[in-house]
Design an enzyme around this catalytic site. Sequence first.
Site, PDB file in Angstrom:
ATOM      1  N   GLU B  60       0.814  -1.231   0.000  1.00 62.09           N
ATOM      2  CA  GLU B  60       0.000   0.000   0.000  1.00 62.09           C
ATOM      3  C   GLU B  60       0.840   1.270   0.000  1.00 62.09           C
ATOM      4  OE1 GLU B  60      -0.778  -2.745   1.640  1.00 62.09           O
ATOM      5  OE2 GLU B  60      -2.695  -3.232   0.722  1.00 62.09           O
ATOM      6  N   HIS B 127     -11.791  -5.788   7.885  1.00 65.39           N
ATOM      7  CA  HIS B 127     -12.422  -5.534   6.583  1.00 65.39           C
ATOM      8  C   HIS B 127     -13.678  -4.694   6.740  1.00 65.39           C
ATOM      9  CE1 HIS B 127      -9.900  -9.036   5.704  1.00 65.39           C
ATOM     10  NE2 HIS B 127      -9.919  -8.645   4.443  1.00 65.39           N
TER      11      HIS B 127
END
Lengths: 353, 322
Positions: B60, B127
Amino acid sequence: MATTTAKPAAIEDGGRRAVLTQEDRRALLRYMLLMRATEERALALYRQGKVPGSYYDGRGQEAISVGSAFVLGPRDRTCILHRDLGAHLIRGVRPGRVLAQMMGRAGGVTGGKDGNMHFGDTELGCVGMVSMLPDMALVTCGLALSFQMRKEPRVAMTWFGEGSTANGQWHEAMNVAGVRKLPAVFILENNQFAYSTPNEREFAVDPVKRAEVYGFPGVKVDGNDVEAVFYAAAEACERARSGGGPTLIECETMRMHGHGAHDDMRYVPKELFDVWAERDPIDRYERKLADDGIDVEQITASAKEEIERETEWALSQPMPEGPEALSGVFATSEPRLGDGNAPWSFWKEAANG
Amino acid sequence: MAEMTYLSAISDGLREEMRHDESVFCMGEDIGAFGGAFKVTDGFIEEFGADRVWDTPLAENAIIGTAVGAAVEGLRPVCEMQFADFISCGFDQLVNVAAKMHYRQGLAVPMVVRLPSGGGFSGGPYHSQNPEAWFLQAPGLKVVAPSTADDAKGLLASAIRDPNPVVYLEHKHLYRRVKGEVPEGRYEVPLGRVRVAREGTDLTVISYGAMVGIALEATQDIDGASVEVIDLRSLVPLDTEGILRSVRKTSKVVVLHEATRSCGVGAEVCALIAQEAFEDLDGPVVRVTAPDVPIPFSPPLERAVLPQVDDVKEACRELLAY
């Protein structure tokens, strides 16, 4: 892995030979002298209390940023780190603006918004560093990505210490550069210590050896030999421009001052320091050029005179006004990275057709 | 106008911008041949090629940091974090490099980071997060959170064309549940203006993202009261005038969001109202939010944490009776 210790055969680029003229060699010495003189002056200003915060310099490492940045063309881009003042100077930043920057003055490159060596004159194609190392290695990948996507024969170059190679973002940058074969040149300055931590406690594998596993060449050069650094960088830039992907260049050197001015270097064995003091990049190059009949004293005197003038200018700059602190958080217009200075005769010849 | 899902509207908006402007490209994990974890970029690689639909390595910081470099050199990257939660792995590049770039050196960074956020589907603690408040403490970032399909497309266009780094929160739970009329072609919904989702006079519910739908459902009939629902749409810049206008009209406010409570967007909105509209209030400003816990996996535990229609109804009833 290849090791470059001496000047390689001249590098071909578009049919032109990448060699240094005597004029170029005088310029290399001049930039190293300017870097050292600017930093010596900044250290004096720090001791006089005129530089707030702390103070960081690149004493002993002048050959690296000067030798590598000298290769770059005007449209190439850089992410320069804190011991690489020479690269800023080559791109065209005046020493006075650097001194004003360190003193937090309005005339500094960031107008007082950031300090130390945290700057990059965007008008000259430089993106300034942040303290989290090696974040700019990834930004360099992005600059290189844009050249690649636009099919432009341009190069993005960045510098970092060997300490950076322990950080995950360094791995991410090398991996991305390798996967996409980005036109990026990574200059690793192994100055023996990450703050106070020596090489043997930093990594189990010499970082330059890792280049191969990321899928691109790694070369090791004597970081105190400005011409060795230059030729390694010239070869890497030529490879990048011709679609051959990135290169990692490890320049072996020694940080001859503390991590910052507050650091007394108690952790450095005296013998190690003495060995490297013998190899000072400026002294060595002065001797070499003098042997070749170049008037070194004239270059030295001119650099000294320039710093006097620039210091005076920097000291005449006002401090920024408080309300300025509230401005500029958000952009209202498009980004604009300008072109930098490119003093190498190679580029002058190219500009003249 | 065509009826589209929230997901198709995002996809349509991104495709339109890429067709119109060659400098726009997208990058992220599995966005190419697979079309993205949620299929926002389905079919993009066929239309735009692998250079402009870059399937990145799983990294990321690399996605965001590389985007910064490309953006300052004049491209307009749109990064996808596969799940909003994973922005934590790219946080340094976002808050230290992207956000501060203009303040430090006057250099614009026109990039978007798309964050599939929120819970409601048993995604568990990694999540389901709503990390928007993290970015409100990083000056230099704009933050948007659409709740409708047409806003999803229009706000994305604005985010892409904005010269600043924009965090675009797209709520996963809305992807296929929310549908609406979406204008064809390119249009912008300006950042920094609230949307009055329903006019009312007795009480205001201020919300954004997935909770706007919950607010509308919960307040469509509360003992005949007239409840105004305000959709913030943009958290930075925040439309303070739009908020205060409604507060001055109704004098009673419930602030609703899915993210955890402490130092959240709701806290900021409450503080604004307390400071600027204290004398207009006829009751305490009430927050309905998730409590300060991670989002649990098991459905009954998750339901117990995320604000439900009944929680909103109860809060509104209590405040109306105050």
